[in-house]
Design an enzyme around this catalytic site. Structure first.
Site, PDB file in Angstrom:
ATOM      1  N   ASP A 124      45.242  53.414  39.069  1.00  0.00           N
ATOM      2  CA  ASP A 124      46.016  52.621  40.029  1.00  0.00           C
ATOM      3  C   ASP A 124      45.581  51.169  39.884  1.00  0.00           C
ATOM      4  O   ASP A 124      44.396  50.869  39.808  1.00  0.00           O
ATOM      5  CB  ASP A 124      45.739  53.118  41.455  1.00  0.00           C
ATOM      6  CG  ASP A 124      46.654  52.454  42.482  1.00  0.00           C
ATOM      7  OD1 ASP A 124      47.782  52.073  42.114  1.00  0.00           O
ATOM      8  OD2 ASP A 124      46.232  52.297  43.649  1.00  0.00           O
ATOM      9  N   SER A 173       9.407  28.597  12.611  1.00  0.00           N
ATOM     10  CA  SER A 173      10.419  29.658  12.449  1.00  0.00           C
ATOM     11  C   SER A 173      10.450  30.612  13.649  1.00  0.00           C
ATOM     12  O   SER A 173      10.030  31.749  13.542  1.00  0.00           O
ATOM     13  CB  SER A 173      10.228  30.416  11.140  1.00  0.00           C
ATOM     14  OG  SER A 173       8.880  30.744  10.898  1.00  0.00           O
ATOM     15  N   GLY A 218       4.499  30.707  13.976  1.00  0.00           N
ATOM     16  CA  GLY A 218       3.745  30.579  15.220  1.00  0.00           C
ATOM     17  C   GLY A 218       4.136  29.300  15.920  1.00  0.00           C
ATOM     18  O   GLY A 218       4.814  28.437  15.345  1.00  0.00           O
ATOM     19  N   VAL A 253      53.041  43.890  44.415  1.00  0.00           N
ATOM     20  CA  VAL A 253      52.338  44.385  45.597  1.00  0.00           C
ATOM     21  C   VAL A 253      53.314  45.015  46.587  1.00  0.00           C
ATOM     22  O   VAL A 253      54.452  44.552  46.735  1.00  0.00           O
ATOM     23  CB  VAL A 253      51.521  43.249  46.264  1.00  0.00           C
ATOM     24  CG1 VAL A 253      52.427  42.147  46.812  1.00  0.00           C
ATOM     25  CG2 VAL A 253      50.620  43.781  47.365  1.00  0.00           C
ATOM     26  N   HIS A 261      48.788  42.627  43.833  1.00  0.00           N
ATOM     27  CA  HIS A 261      48.730  41.284  44.390  1.00  0.00           C
ATOM     28  C   HIS A 261      48.267  40.298  43.335  1.00  0.00           C
ATOM     29  O   HIS A 261      47.325  40.559  42.603  1.00  0.00           O
ATOM     30  CB  HIS A 261      47.775  41.258  45.593  1.00  0.00           C
ATOM     31  CG  HIS A 261      47.960  40.057  46.451  1.00  0.00           C
ATOM     32  ND1 HIS A 261      47.519  38.818  46.076  1.00  0.00           N
ATOM     33  CD2 HIS A 261      48.555  39.908  47.658  1.00  0.00           C
ATOM     34  CE1 HIS A 261      47.829  37.946  47.023  1.00  0.00           C
ATOM     35  NE2 HIS A 261      48.462  38.579  47.995  1.00  0.00           N
ATOM     36  N   LYS A 303      52.764  51.686  44.729  1.00  0.00           N
ATOM     37  CA  LYS A 303      51.985  52.298  43.655  1.00  0.00           C
ATOM     38  C   LYS A 303      50.955  53.278  44.184  1.00  0.00           C
ATOM     39  O   LYS A 303      50.881  54.421  43.751  1.00  0.00           O
ATOM     40  CB  LYS A 303      51.279  51.210  42.828  1.00  0.00           C
ATOM     41  CG  LYS A 303      52.234  50.260  42.136  1.00  0.00           C
ATOM     42  CD  LYS A 303      51.515  49.146  41.410  1.00  0.00           C
ATOM     43  CE  LYS A 303      50.807  48.174  42.335  1.00  0.00           C
ATOM     44  NZ  LYS A 303      51.703  47.470  43.256  1.00  0.00           N
TER      45      LYS A 303
END
Ligand SMILES: Nc1nc2c(ncn2[C@@H]2O[C@H](COP(=O)(O)OP(=O)(O)O)[C@@H](O)[C@H]2O)c(=O)[nH]1
Ligand SMILES: [Mg+2]
Lengths: 652, 264
Positions: free
Chosen positions: A100, A554, A480, A26, A104, A30
């Site tokens: 970028d 199922s 069902g 930091v 930090h 940059k």
């Protein structure tokens, strides 16, 4: 506009694009660097410079190039980058996406997000402050993230009187660090982002430096080729059935694929041949198909020559060929239940030995358990310590296990298929790369028993059986909710078909659980196995010529689809439909009541989902029809489907 | 692979990922060049089918040409088309500057439509190169209750793994075009022969670069008529794409505030 202009622009979509991340501790400059780079290459949009001047005046601060990228109010007010951002610019040679990244520690997850997308990185170090904790951590992370091209930029040379001695000192220290973690930086460049030294043009103040400026160094980065030369890895992302095609969709992670290729699916070990490569807005012509090669990075859709059950998470690779040259890399992925990984942890709670996590590996999702933490890495001095936890933003080497064999690639061979993420609650909380040193590949052991099994041919053909019975065999799969009326209908239908002279038998879920399936409970895995056994049994009986009525809740479409594939032709999905309210009011076994009080968990419709069939062969609405009406509808359906004309090739 | 092939493959991957992992999704069709490319990519991803609704949240203030385009292609592209209407201006916060207040209709309209249909995922055609706040977006971007964007705490996103799990009551915005630039959009439109609204072409020395509501969108000076000419023009201009959008210029943080509330 003149001709020449036209020529340049016509190429614009053909121009190369390189993504470059800007990382580092930091305040090492940059964001300032990115602003300055844009200014010095005359890439700022009209009015942007003036608007930054205005923003700075409003805040009573000196002109701040960082405001180009730091677009959040909070970022500008606090002078710190919170989240990663991207911006586009170009040199004569090619186009760039500049990413970028925040420096930090607090925002490491955002740094990872930005950096992981890049092809190359500029790592920025403040000449005055020198190498700091995040300088080291970012260097290490870039390597894990798969970013192999790194140039180190020593910024704020204006604060150290453009001293060569200071630059050399930082280079020596940081180069030694990178070398120790196996990273080979392309170069070190001294600059001043604020003053614009050495960004586009060489600077008199840095006359002792004979190397490239930053823009020259950018142009010097290579565009890395895709992983076409590695063995094929195509993780299945989805299977589409929008029309009569069954398209297997996915993005090729490495290797190449052609029509006619013999492929295998891991971990199931099933094999198939690529029948077609699908395309829209138009299909490929036969001539195109001849030369068609799908490559790494492409999102594709294929069909197979035979119908096998394939699902998301399966990994497609080529079937081993004797003459194949794969440079030692495994043709098909390793299968195993345990592996070592280098891991970075971003989670809110510590990563701990004994905890379970959901792992996303390609398109597969797997539950893994932390078996051990081999060591925790200290980014400060690269020291290793022992412990049972990785805290947020820590790195370490860990061992993960799963209950079932999983499809694994070593990241040193397969950079892309050899990496995974871990989830903590709803969020991605860590990333890791797989190391398989010392682990046995269980692929052969797993499939050996299958390879030694051959089918016995019957002396009685299915056609003969059907002629004898006077009808075809097959499966009526009644699905069902509990209480929808499946069993009632099945029993009534069985009676009616039997009276008509058909060979018919009911497979009922409850009955199966008394015998064949009495070792199964109600976990997801057991439910699946329950259904698998029922479908295999049904298919066997259908082959014996029976009409099999399966009566099983199922609830999952996928399980029913598997059952359909197990049977093949002659499978009919019947949706026995009744809304939850109706079923609950019937509650013949008192199960809903128990589910409501929590006495039974994972109860379909209450605490576990029911996926209604989308393309059922027949829907019987028992809330609207009487049992008799429903059974008659079914009878009509079955009579028609299983009817068989006597065929002349009947012989015994 | 060419750059456009790369972008196309990536977008298709995103569509397929969202379709598999998130139930109840819809595509937001704003009728502009970006969302038309988005519909096209969806058709590519699913081989001619768009297996989710395509929704236009209508301010009822779009250009006539846009409505004509919508009605024609909703039909021709065989879309499961939904139209929802934004609430009237009078119901919006009157302390907002005029363009922002007008934009708020869209935010609220979108929020209501999302609730009404119970959508858990919405495809939106925003791009990072359009605007500095959008440049910080994620491909799978979570929205809290009321559609709010917690931009200071975005989830990590890397290695093509996206945020596909989320608590009930929240939803995910999915941005298949996030990585595309304006030039990519035009190059792709040209390559694929995707239809465009005539307003993007120069008429009497003016054309629209970005299409919004008729009353808050202005044309730019241009002689570009064909797509080739548009592409050539973009290669040399320094005027930003949204310069014709009044909305972006009212205050420094106007766009950030709008987006935090759920604007696209
Ligand atoms: N003297 C000097 N200051 C710089 C230089 N580059 C950046 N800065 C200052 O360093 C501070 C942090 O810069 P910033 O770009 O926000 O750092 P980041 O956290 O790495 O993005 C700001 O006050 C910049 O003005 C430089 O080359 N020389
Ligand atoms: Mg910064």
């Amino acid at each position: 506009m003149n001709m020449q202009d036209n020529d340049i622009k016509a190429q614009s979509s053909a121009r190369e694009l390189l993504k470059v991340a800007i990382v580092g501790h930091v305040d090492h400059g940059k964001s300032t660097f990115v602003g300055r780079l844009f200014h010095d290459t005359d890439s700022l949009p009209e009015g942007k410079y003036e608007s930054i001047v205005a923003m700075c005046e409003k805040r009573g601060v000196e002109f701040e190039y960082a405001f180009l990228m730091d677009s959040f109010q909070a970022e500008r007010d606090q002078g710190i980058t919170i989240d990663t951002s991207q911006i586009w610019f170009n040199t004569e040679q090619r186009d760039y996406t500049i990413i970028d990244a925040p420096g930090h520690k607090e925002f490491l997850k955002n740094m990872v997000t930005g950096a992981a997308q890049s092809d190359a990185a500029l790592l920025m170090i403040d000449a005055l402050e020198g190498v700091q904790e995040q300088s080291r951590r970012h260097g290490y992370l870039l390597n894990l993230l798969g970013v192999s091209q790194i140039a180190v930029v020593v910024n704020k040379m204006d604060l150290v009187d453009y001293s060569q001695a200071r630059f050399d000192e930082i280079e020596a220290e940081y180069r030694a660090y990178l070398t120790s973690i196996g990273v080979n930086p392309t170069r070190f460049i001294p600059i001043s982002a604020r003053e614009g030294d050495n960004i586009v043009n060489p600077s008199d103040k840095l006359a002792w430096y004979k190397g490239l400026t930053v823009t020259e160094a950018l142009d010097d980065f290579k565009i890395l080729s895709a992983d076409d030369d590695l063995p094929l890895r195509l993780p299945v992302q989805d299977v589409y059935k929008f029309d009569d095609r069954r398209i297997i969709a996915g993005t090729i992670v490495s290797g190449q694929l052609r029509i006619g290729d013999k492929i295998t699916f891991s971990p199931s070990g099933k094999e198939a041949v690529v029948k077609n490569i699908e395309a829209w807005p138009r299909a490929y012509t036969d001539e195109e198909k001849q030369n068609l090669v799908l490559r790494a990075g492409q999102s594709v859709g294929i069909t197979l020559t035979e119908q096998i059950f394939v699902e998301r998470g399966d990994v497609i690779s080529h079937v081993e060929q004797a003459d194949a040259d794969s440079d030692g890399a495994l043709m098909a992925p390793h299968l195993g239940k345990e592996f070592t990984a280098k891991l970075f942890w971003l989670g809110e709670t510590p990563f701990e030995v004994g905890k379970n996590y959901k792992m996303k590996l390609g398109t597969a999702e797997i539950n893994v358990r932390v078996k051990q933490i081999n060591h925790i890495l200290d980014a400060e001095n690269l020291g290793q310590s022992k412990g049972d936890q990785l805290l947020r933003n820590q790195l370490g080497e860990v061992v993960l296990t799963s209950r079932h064999p999983i499809v694994l690639d070593d990241y040193r061979e397969f950079a892309k298929s050899g990496r995974f993420v871990l989830l903590e609650k709803f969020d991605i909380a860590g990333g890791g790369v797989i190391n398989l040193d010392g682990y046995e590949n269980t692929r052969e052991a797993l499939f050996a028993h299958q390879a030694n099994i051959t089918r016995v041919d019957h002396a009685v053909s299915l056609a003969e059986r059907e002629n004898y019975n006077g009808h075809k065999g097959g499966v009526l799969w009644l699905t069902g909710l509990s209480g929808a009326g499946k069993t009632t209908l099945a029993v009534s239908l069985e009676r009616k078909l039997f009276r008509k002279g058909l060979q018919v038998y009911i497979l009922d879920g409850d009955n199966l659980r008394h015998g064949l399936n009495n070792n199964l409970g109600f976990t997801d895995a057991d439910r699946r196995e329950n259904i698998r056994r029922a479908s295999e049994t049904a298919a066997l009986m259908a082959q014996a010529g029976f009409v099999v009525i399966v009566s099983l809740i199922s609830p999952f479409a996928e399980d029913r689809e598997k059952a359909a594939l197990t049977q093949g032709d002659g499978f009919y999905e019947i949706y026995v439909k009744a809304d939850l309210e109706t079923c609950e009011s019937r509650d013949p076994k008192g199960l809903y009541k128990k589910a409501r009080t929590g006495e039974i968990s994972d109860f379909t419709g209450i605490s576990s989902p029911y996926e209604a069939p989308e393309n059922a062969a027949l829907v019987i609405d028992t809330a609207k029809n009487s049992v008799e009406q429903g059974a008659n509808l079914l009878l009509e359906f079955a009579t028609e489907r299983f009817h068989r004309e006597f065929s002349a090739d009947y012989s015994i | 692979m060419s750059r456009l092939d790369d972008l196309e493959a990536q977008s298709i991957y995103i569509f397929r990922e969202a379709f598999n992992k998130i139930e109840n999704i819809a595509l937001l069709w704003s009728l502009g060049k970006d969302s038309n490319v988005m519909v096209w990519l969806a058709k590519k991803a699913f081989y001619g089918h768009v297996p989710f609704p395509v929704m236009h949240v209508d301010t009822e203030k779009k250009f006539k040409e846009m409505y004509e385009f919508r009605d024609r292609y909703a039909d021709e592209w065989n879309l499961n088309f939904i139209r929802e209407v934004c609430p009237p201006l009078e119901e919006m916060d009157d302390t907002l500057p005029p363009a922002a207040r007008s934009a708020a209709r869209k935010t609220v309209g979108l929020r209501d439509a999302t609730k009404k249909h119970g959508f858990n995922g919405l495809f939106a055609g925003i791009r990072r190169d359009e605007e500095a706040i959008r440049a910080k977006e994620r491909v799978f971007s979570p929205r809290g209750a009321e559609g709010k964007w917690d931009f200071k705490h975005q989830p990590p996103e890397f290695w093509d793994q996206y945020k596909t799990e989320f608590p009930e009551g929240t939803h995910i915005r999915i941005h298949p075009l996030l990585q595309w630039t304006e030039l990519d959009i035009w190059n792709y439109t040209h390559r694929e022969g995707i239809p465009i609204i005539p307003l993007y072409r120069s008429k009497n020395g003016l054309r629209y670069r970005s299409l919004g509501d008729e009353d808050i969108t202005n044309p730019v000076k241009s002689d570009a008529y064909t797509i080739e000419e548009i592409i050539a023009e973009l290669g040399s201009t320094k005027v930003s794409e949204r310069s014709g959008r009044a909305l972006d210029h009212e205050t420094e943080d106007a766009f950030e505030r709008l987006r935090a509330e759920g604007y696209l």
